[in-house]
Design a protein around this motif. Structure first.
Motif: not given
Length: 335
Positions: A96-98, A113-114, A152-155
């Motif tokens: 998960v990118p933060c 994402p959330v 789910l993470p992006p590319r």
């Protein structure tokens, strides 16, 4: 009172989707997002922020001026499936990118994402805190299996630093809305022009190697080609020579030279066959050629025809072609 222009340094979060498109939004407010090609989406966000923040309260504008040291972190978060029997639940984690914003010894963490923000206190492990918070939030919301897919993470995810000009004051310039509409129209015209060029050729400026191809004793020719292709007056340029004499290598070296410059031209490699592929009579191929040349002029792009034999059976030379906006002129280069 005349409006004052404020230069605001802000950060944009660019997420590349599986489709290849980008979603670009300011870190300070991820709801203000633009979707499309990265260059277009970034430009759209910049123009929008300049207009949007000119009407916002000062404390709201200040939130877009982020401090130094903002970073992008990837946190592994468990991906539970409570809807499955325990023995079938996979032990999966997602990256998960933060966005991590320093606040003294503490840190604020934005989890796109959330759509959630949490504070990580000094001495607290950032990855453990984010994983626990996201897991708690997803469990509390009782997301369905379909909703969990948003984790789910992006590319790819990147942070882009940009400066935005914001007009502040009691009133905005009278021509502000007009200039904004013109900027949007120009961007849309450029986007459509790039679509036309991509439909008939491949972007050579994107696939040029990191190191230039070897050019033995051809630096004089490269210098002359560069002078012709960068001249103010646009004209056609043709490189003529025997097969395997290095015409294509010369053009590739020029493309590499262009890449090192600010505002480098886009170069699309195509052929006469590609230009008229699928076209029949009744003016179809003429119309396509006209649209391609106008698109090259609108975007200051180069059309590189690597083989003129596909254009004319009586011309055994390779070819490249460039067109650029200039009063009453176009430029084409053939090599």
């Amino acid at each position: 009172m005349q409006p004052e222009t404020l230069t605001l340094r802000t950060l944009l979060l660019a997420r590349r989707l599986a489709s290849g498109a980008r979603v670009v939004a300011p870190v300070a407010d991820l709801r203000l997002a633009a979707h499309g090609a990265e260059v277009d989406a970034v430009a759209e966000v910049e123009v929008f922020l300049g207009e949007h923040l000119s009407r916002e309260a000062p404390e709201r504008v200040a939130t877009f001026n982020l401090p130094e040291g903002v970073t992008l972190e990837t946190v592994k978060v468990p991906f539970p499936r409570e809807d499955l029997p325990r023995r079938l639940q996979p032990a999966l984690t997602v990256d998960v990118p933060c966005v991590v914003i320093p606040d003294g010894e503490a840190r604020w963490v934005i989890v796109p994402p959330v759509d959630h923000v949490l504070r990580v206190d000094p001495g607290e492990d950032l990855h453990e805190a984010v994983a626990a918070e996201v897991g708690r939030l997803v469990g509390a919301l009782e997301w369905s299996a379909w909703q969990r897919l948003s984790l789910l993470p992006p590319r790819a995810t990147t942070l882009l630093e940009r400066e935005v000009e914001v007009a502040r004051g009691e009133r905005l310039p009278a021509d502000r809305a007009t200039s904004l509409r013109k900027a949007i129209r120009d961007r849309e015209r450029a986007r459509r022009a790039l679509e036309v060029l991509s439909s008939v050729g491949s972007p050579a400026h994107e696939r040029v190697p990191a190191s230039p191809p070897p050019l033995a004793s051809r630096y004089g020719e490269l210098k002359r080609l560069d002078a012709l292709m960068t001249a103010k007056q646009r004209a056609a340029v043709m490189l003529v020579g025997d097969a395997l004499s290095g015409k294509s290598a010369l053009v590739e070296a020029w493309v590499h030279l262009q890449r090192e410059r600010e505002g480098a031209a886009r170069v699309f490699m195509t052929s006469g066959a590609q230009l008229i592929a699928g076209m029949s009579g009744l003016g179809q191929w003429e119309e396509r050629v006209r649209r391609v040349m106008l698109a090259a002029e609108d975007t200051d792009a180069v059309l590189w025809f690597d083989d003129l034999e596909t254009c004319s059976p009586t011309t055994p030379a390779a070819s490249t072609s460039r067109a650029r906006s200039s009063p009453g002129s176009k430029r084409a280069a053939c090599g």
